[in-house]
Write a protein that holds these residues in place. Structure first.
Motif, PDB file in Angstrom:
ATOM      1  N   TYR A  33      83.459  25.775  79.981  1.00  0.00           N
ATOM      2  CA  TYR A  33      83.326  25.654  78.521  1.00  0.00           C
ATOM      3  C   TYR A  33      83.912  26.887  77.844  1.00  0.00           C
ATOM      4  CZ  TYR A  33      79.443  22.609  80.077  1.00  0.00           C
ATOM      5  OH  TYR A  33      78.674  21.657  80.703  1.00  0.00           O
ATOM      6  N   TYR A  35      83.361  28.665  74.081  1.00  0.00           N
ATOM      7  CA  TYR A  35      82.576  28.677  72.853  1.00  0.00           C
ATOM      8  C   TYR A  35      83.147  29.741  71.910  1.00  0.00           C
ATOM      9  CZ  TYR A  35      78.793  26.082  75.191  1.00  0.00           C
ATOM     10  OH  TYR A  35      78.047  25.134  75.849  1.00  0.00           O
ATOM     11  N   ARG A  95      79.508  25.786  84.850  1.00  0.00           N
ATOM     12  CA  ARG A  95      78.319  25.087  85.346  1.00  0.00           C
ATOM     13  C   ARG A  95      78.702  24.310  86.591  1.00  0.00           C
ATOM     14  NH1 ARG A  95      76.483  19.941  84.725  1.00  0.00           N
ATOM     15  NH2 ARG A  95      78.129  19.401  83.228  1.00  0.00           N
ATOM     16  N   ASN A 102      71.411  22.149  85.872  1.00  0.00           N
ATOM     17  CA  ASN A 102      71.984  22.109  84.537  1.00  0.00           C
ATOM     18  C   ASN A 102      71.840  23.454  83.852  1.00  0.00           C
ATOM     19  OD1 ASN A 102      73.112  21.259  82.164  1.00  0.00           O
ATOM     20  ND2 ASN A 102      71.275  20.243  81.443  1.00  0.00           N
TER      21      ASN A 102
ATOM     22  N   THR B  94      70.707  20.171  74.934  1.00  0.00           N
ATOM     23  CA  THR B  94      71.793  19.344  75.419  1.00  0.00           C
ATOM     24  C   THR B  94      71.245  17.956  75.713  1.00  0.00           C
ATOM     25  OG1 THR B  94      73.583  19.153  77.039  1.00  0.00           O
ATOM     26  CG2 THR B  94      71.484  19.956  77.849  1.00  0.00           C
ATOM     27  N   TYR B 101      78.058  15.479  78.580  1.00  0.00           N
ATOM     28  CA  TYR B 101      76.840  15.970  79.210  1.00  0.00           C
ATOM     29  C   TYR B 101      76.977  17.461  79.471  1.00  0.00           C
ATOM     30  CZ  TYR B 101      73.370  17.017  82.697  1.00  0.00           C
ATOM     31  OH  TYR B 101      72.335  17.590  83.389  1.00  0.00           O
ATOM     32  N   GLY B 102      75.930  18.191  79.152  1.00  0.00           N
ATOM     33  CA  GLY B 102      75.926  19.621  79.376  1.00  0.00           C
ATOM     34  C   GLY B 102      76.366  20.436  78.179  1.00  0.00           C
ATOM     35  N   LYS B 103      76.956  19.781  77.184  1.00  0.00           N
ATOM     36  CA  LYS B 103      77.375  20.509  75.985  1.00  0.00           C
ATOM     37  C   LYS B 103      76.145  21.055  75.280  1.00  0.00           C
ATOM     38  CE  LYS B 103      79.076  19.496  71.342  1.00  0.00           C
ATOM     39  NZ  LYS B 103      79.673  18.457  70.480  1.00  0.00           N
ATOM     40  N   LEU B 104      76.107  22.354  75.075  1.00  0.00           N
ATOM     41  CA  LEU B 104      74.972  23.000  74.428  1.00  0.00           C
ATOM     42  C   LEU B 104      75.195  23.088  72.922  1.00  0.00           C
ATOM     43  CD1 LEU B 104      74.290  25.943  76.904  1.00  0.00           C
ATOM     44  CD2 LEU B 104      72.757  24.025  76.435  1.00  0.00           C
TER      45      LEU B 104
END
Lengths: 115, 116
Positions: A33, A35, A95, A102, B94, B101-104
């Protein structure tokens, strides 16, 4: 185990210039990810990769931002051209694929100042 | 879509006093909940998470949080704070499945300042 590595830690550029950030996730983590964290706000997701494919880039300003993860390992985020409002900390997180684990692990971030 | 509201932007407290950082969330689907801490010039570190089971979750550094589904809250508590707890704290949610899935989704953050 080594954590998420990001470079550079700091970058100062003038508006309309280009900049690139690099991220190396934890070994074996399939999901990565990027951000954007503007001062005084919580991080906002820009793009999510699973292996080398994009899962979610709905909040990425595609006219100026681009990201890639060609070999499914490290990733680069580019801004071209930069605007003043792009000043922020850019955080990379990874992750593992196992959904039971998770947890996202974050790098220290790259602090970008656009003058 | 999910949203997170942290009700206090700043919380000053004296050392050894108890503290509560408040977090409310909104979601039309089931969520997992997290608290992260960010020390100056560092990335985010996971304090604790709620995935399922007991609604009282214990994390690192003596922190705990309670998931309250009816009030859609996930408040963070510590019975006695230390100077070293001074940092910014983020609540995040999430989805439990589906796309992205997993996106905060993060709250705005609460700056905890512990005074001697």
């Amino acid at each position: 185990e080594a954590g998420v590595a990001q470079s550079p830690r700091y970058k100062i550029i003038e508006k309309r210039q280009s900049v690139a950030f690099w991220c190396n996730p934890i070994s074996g983590h399939a999901t990565l990810y990027w951000y954007q964290q503007i001062l005084g706000q919580g991080p906002k997701l820009l793009i999510q990769f699973q292996n080398n494919g994009v899962v979610d880039d709905s909040q990425l300003p595609k006219d100026r931002f681009s990201a890639e993860r060609l070999k499914g390992v490290d990733s680069t985020l580019k801004i071209q051209p930069a605007k003043l409002e792009d000043s922020a900390v850019y955080l990379c997180a990874s992750r593992p694929l196992d959904i039971a684990k998770n947890i996202q692990y974050f790098g220290a971030g790259t602090r970008l100042s656009v003058l | 879509a999910q949203s997170v509201t942290q009700l206090d932007s700043q919380v000053p407290v004296f050392e050894e006093a108890p503290v509560e950082l408040r977090c409310n969330y909104s979601s039309s689907v089931s969520v997992y909940l997290f608290w992260y801490v960010q020390y100056p010039n560092q990335g985010l570190q996971l304090l604790l998470k709620y995935l399922s089971g007991s609604t009282l979750v214990k994390g690192i550094n003596g922190f705990e949080a309670e998931f309250n589904k009816s009030q859609t809250s996930f408040h963070l508590r510590k019975p006695s704070v230390h100077i070293s707890d001074t940092a910014e704290y983020f609540c995040a949610v999430t989805k439990t499945g589906g796309t992205s899935y997993g996106k905060l989704t993060f709250g705005q953050g609460t700056i905890l300042t512990v005074h001697p």
